[in-house]
Design an enzyme around this catalytic site. Sequence first.
Site, short mmCIF file in Angstrom:
data_model
loop_
_atom_site.label_atom_id
_atom_site.label_comp_id
_atom_site.label_asym_id
_atom_site.label_seq_id
_atom_site.Cartn_x
_atom_site.Cartn_y
_atom_site.Cartn_z
CE1 TYR A 144 12.61 -2.83 -5.44
CE2 TYR A 144 11.52 -4.68 -4.40
CZ TYR A 144 11.46 -3.45 -5.00
OH TYR A 144 10.26 -2.82 -5.18
NE ARG A 149 1.75 -2.79 -2.33
CZ ARG A 149 1.86 -3.70 -1.36
NH1 ARG A 149 1.44 -3.40 -0.13
NH2 ARG A 149 2.38 -4.89 -1.59
CE LYS A 197 -0.65 -4.35 -4.96
NZ LYS A 197 0.05 -4.84 -6.14
CG HIS A 253 6.79 -7.89 -2.09
ND1 HIS A 253 8.10 -7.63 -2.47
CD2 HIS A 253 6.06 -6.85 -2.58
CE1 HIS A 253 8.14 -6.50 -3.16
NE2 HIS A 253 6.92 -6.01 -3.24
CG HIS A 270 5.68 1.67 -6.93
ND1 HIS A 270 4.62 1.56 -6.05
CD2 HIS A 270 6.11 0.40 -7.17
CE1 HIS A 270 4.41 0.27 -5.79
NE2 HIS A 270 5.30 -0.44 -6.44
NE ARG A 309 5.98 -1.28 -2.71
CZ ARG A 309 5.66 -2.00 -1.63
NH1 ARG A 309 5.66 -1.44 -0.43
NH2 ARG A 309 5.35 -3.28 -1.76
#
Length: 296
Positions: free
Chosen positions: A277, A146, A170, A268, A242, A245
Amino acid sequence: MEESLTEYIRFLTIERGLSKNTVESYQRDLKQYLLFLKENHINHWDAVDRYTVLSFLQRLKEEEKAAGTVIRMVSSLRQFHQFLRQEKISTTDPMLHIDTPKKAQTLPKVLSTKEVEILIETPNTSETLGIRDRAMLEVMYATGLRVSELTELKLDDLHLSLGLIQTIGKGDKERIIPLGDLAIEWIEKYLKHSRNRLERPDKRSLYVFLNHHGRKLSRQGVWKNLKGLVKKAGIEKEVTPHTLRHSFATHLLENGADLRTVQELLGHSDISTTQIYTHITTHRMSTVYKTYHPRA
């Protein structure tokens, strides 16, 4: 009411350990909500009912806010009112009978492998900033970081002899990501020939990517540089950090990587986030089939 919001932000930061960006996002949403309540002369939480919330959401729609923004706002309000109820700050929860609006699933834009190649080779590597930008693009595409993870990358996070980098994503989750040979080669060139020219001798930096003032490259700086490079490369798609990414994840799956591995690499927490995806690769497969099969 403002004190309740302050208390909630403290709860998100300390007890739930959410990232700074996530907390700021909640804070922006809830300040907007609080302002609406003040405008409507509502000055305690038990005066807020379902119709108050629906009026607020209707205001957002009238302001032509994106569907994703409204969905995020509903989520923010739901969690906030649950907190108020749990802490006995209010006796009711106006969100109980409010449904979250459905969002039309939009597939993230991705670059083709050829477009990625063109973009990565665009920076002028005879210049100090060109070497930095080439190294930066190589790292972004090699790791799927990110933009916040890229700008926070420190020298101590590089383990080039092992072909790895570590990053904090995150929710302050650490992950280890492998680096390809080309990314390693360009990081080494950047560290040897470019970074020492950017860094100020009187003010050493812990961060890998620096701006021309010798300070940590900001998120806005990455966006601005990328925008200029995309234009120079002649790529007409809208490209953000992004996008690289998304391209990283899509190209891995197209070349046979399994979903769990891609989930780990992207950081994730939920595999359902990664599954988007698989829709991209299926969509592209269908497009290729319809284009090239003689009886499609």
